[in-house]
Design a protein around this motif. Sequence first.
Motif, short mmCIF file in Angstrom:
data_model
loop_
_atom_site.label_atom_id
_atom_site.label_comp_id
_atom_site.label_asym_id
_atom_site.label_seq_id
_atom_site.Cartn_x
_atom_site.Cartn_y
_atom_site.Cartn_z
N LEU A 119 108.30 75.29 41.55
CA LEU A 119 109.64 74.70 41.69
C LEU A 119 109.90 73.64 40.63
CD1 LEU A 119 109.95 74.41 45.58
CD2 LEU A 119 111.24 75.93 44.06
N PHE A 120 108.88 72.86 40.30
CA PHE A 120 109.06 71.84 39.27
C PHE A 120 109.38 72.48 37.92
CE2 PHE A 120 107.56 69.05 35.89
CZ PHE A 120 108.23 67.87 36.20
N ALA A 121 108.63 73.51 37.55
CA ALA A 121 108.87 74.20 36.28
C ALA A 121 110.25 74.84 36.27
CB ALA A 121 107.79 75.25 36.03
N LEU A 122 110.65 75.40 37.40
CA LEU A 122 111.97 76.04 37.51
C LEU A 122 113.08 75.01 37.34
CD1 LEU A 122 112.80 79.00 38.03
CD2 LEU A 122 113.11 78.38 40.45
N GLY A 123 112.92 73.86 37.98
CA GLY A 123 113.93 72.80 37.84
C GLY A 123 113.96 72.22 36.44
N LEU A 136 113.84 90.51 34.62
CA LEU A 136 114.31 91.58 35.50
C LEU A 136 113.14 92.23 36.24
CD1 LEU A 136 117.05 93.37 33.36
CD2 LEU A 136 117.37 92.44 35.65
N ALA A 137 112.10 92.61 35.49
CA ALA A 137 110.97 93.32 36.07
C ALA A 137 110.21 92.45 37.07
CB ALA A 137 110.02 93.79 34.97
N THR A 138 109.94 91.20 36.72
CA THR A 138 109.16 90.35 37.61
C THR A 138 109.93 89.96 38.86
OG1 THR A 138 109.83 88.40 36.30
CG2 THR A 138 107.69 89.39 35.79
N SER A 139 111.22 89.70 38.73
CA SER A 139 112.00 89.29 39.91
C SER A 139 112.07 90.41 40.94
CB SER A 139 113.41 88.85 39.50
OG SER A 139 114.11 89.90 38.86
N TRP A 140 112.33 91.64 40.49
CA TRP A 140 112.38 92.76 41.43
C TRP A 140 110.99 93.13 41.94
CZ3 TRP A 140 116.43 93.73 44.03
CH2 TRP A 140 117.70 93.58 43.47
N HIS A 141 109.96 92.96 41.12
CA HIS A 141 108.60 93.24 41.55
C HIS A 141 108.17 92.28 42.66
CE1 HIS A 141 104.52 94.69 41.44
NE2 HIS A 141 104.05 93.50 41.10
N ILE A 142 108.51 91.01 42.51
CA ILE A 142 108.20 90.02 43.54
C ILE A 142 108.89 90.38 44.85
CG2 ILE A 142 108.56 87.61 44.24
CD1 ILE A 142 108.17 86.89 41.23
N CYS A 143 110.15 90.77 44.77
CA CYS A 143 110.89 91.19 45.98
C CYS A 143 110.23 92.40 46.62
CB CYS A 143 112.34 91.52 45.62
SG CYS A 143 113.34 90.08 45.19
N TYR A 144 109.80 93.34 45.80
CA TYR A 144 109.16 94.55 46.31
C TYR A 144 107.86 94.21 47.05
CZ TYR A 144 106.47 98.89 46.33
OH TYR A 144 105.69 99.94 46.72
N LEU A 145 107.04 93.35 46.46
CA LEU A 145 105.79 92.98 47.09
C LEU A 145 106.02 92.30 48.44
CD1 LEU A 145 103.71 91.54 44.08
CD2 LEU A 145 103.46 93.77 45.19
N SER A 200 104.77 73.97 44.59
CA SER A 200 105.39 72.77 44.02
C SER A 200 105.48 72.87 42.51
CB SER A 200 104.58 71.52 44.42
OG SER A 200 104.62 71.31 45.80
N HIS A 201 104.41 73.34 41.87
CA HIS A 201 104.41 73.48 40.41
C HIS A 201 105.47 74.51 39.98
CE1 HIS A 201 101.07 70.93 40.50
NE2 HIS A 201 100.09 71.82 40.52
N MET A 221 110.47 78.66 27.92
CA MET A 221 109.03 78.63 28.17
C MET A 221 108.72 78.08 29.57
SD MET A 221 107.62 80.08 25.64
CE MET A 221 109.11 81.09 25.56
N LEU A 222 109.48 77.08 30.01
CA LEU A 222 109.29 76.55 31.36
C LEU A 222 109.66 77.59 32.41
CD1 LEU A 222 110.63 72.93 30.84
CD2 LEU A 222 108.35 73.51 31.67
N HIS A 223 110.72 78.35 32.14
CA HIS A 223 111.12 79.43 33.05
C HIS A 223 110.01 80.48 33.12
CE1 HIS A 223 114.67 82.16 34.45
NE2 HIS A 223 113.78 81.94 35.40
N LEU A 224 109.46 80.81 31.97
CA LEU A 224 108.36 81.77 31.90
C LEU A 224 107.15 81.26 32.68
CD1 LEU A 224 107.57 84.48 30.46
CD2 LEU A 224 106.58 83.07 28.66
N VAL A 225 106.82 80.00 32.49
CA VAL A 225 105.68 79.39 33.19
C VAL A 225 105.90 79.42 34.70
CG1 VAL A 225 104.51 77.19 33.63
CG2 VAL A 225 104.89 77.94 31.28
N ALA A 226 107.14 79.13 35.13
CA ALA A 226 107.45 79.13 36.56
C ALA A 226 107.15 80.50 37.18
CB ALA A 226 108.91 78.75 36.78
N ILE A 227 107.60 81.56 36.52
CA ILE A 227 107.37 82.91 37.04
C ILE A 227 105.88 83.25 37.04
CG2 ILE A 227 107.88 85.36 36.75
CD1 ILE A 227 110.25 83.67 37.64
N LEU A 228 105.17 82.86 35.98
CA LEU A 228 103.74 83.14 35.90
C LEU A 228 102.96 82.40 36.98
CD1 LEU A 228 103.19 83.13 32.02
CD2 LEU A 228 103.30 85.11 33.56
#
Length: 218
Positions: free
Chosen positions: A156-160, A68-77, A153-154, A10-17
């Motif tokens: 990176l914190f959620a990701l960590g 997968l979809a969000t990581s490549w979409h971010i790179c594309y943007l 910052s938020h 859930m924290l990983h999901l929040v980080a991406i969102l």
Amino acid sequence: MNIFRLAGDMLHLVAILILLGKMLRYRTAAGLSLKTQFLYAVVFSTRYLDLFTTYVSLYNTVMKLFFLATSWHICYLMRHKNPWKASYDRENDSFRIRYLVIPCVVLALIFHHRAYHEYMEILWTFSEDLEAVAVLPQIFLLEYTERTDALTSHYLFALGAYRVFYIFNWIYRYVVEGKLVWVSLIAGILQTLLYADFFYHYVKQVVRKAKDKYDLAH
């Protein structure tokens, strides 16, 4: 699934969102490292090769597709679409990622589980090793430019925090199930250590802002 893994997911999901929310709402990629986002896209692509061959659960499949979809979409943007391409700080995002990728490839070739589909194990190990250091270009970019907005910052914190809970997950599995994947545990600890300085300054900043608001209210 135990509570620690669920909390980590859930924290990983929040980080991406948080990251996508910043990019789409403010239409900017300022302060973000494309190299870090690309490394995460590689991590998910090499880890989830079994997506269409091995079914675990609907939850597992949806989460894999999302990352997968969000990581490549971010790179594309950031690479191809304005205004994100125009706001991306290409000049200062200069970390040479080959110094991360090549050692991870070597480590994966040497230290991996022996299995029938050995190449899958090598790629999975590579993804674990690479994830541990993928955040480095982002950290270097922020330290070099000394520009850290609240949303970054938020993120990176959620990701960590997600990696911290995954360490608890592996410890829990070892205690309860007698299972321990050393590659995941060591990679998680390494990544958490890389976040240590950021965590300290993040908490210090949050406490200071909370104190300032309290002083203004009284």
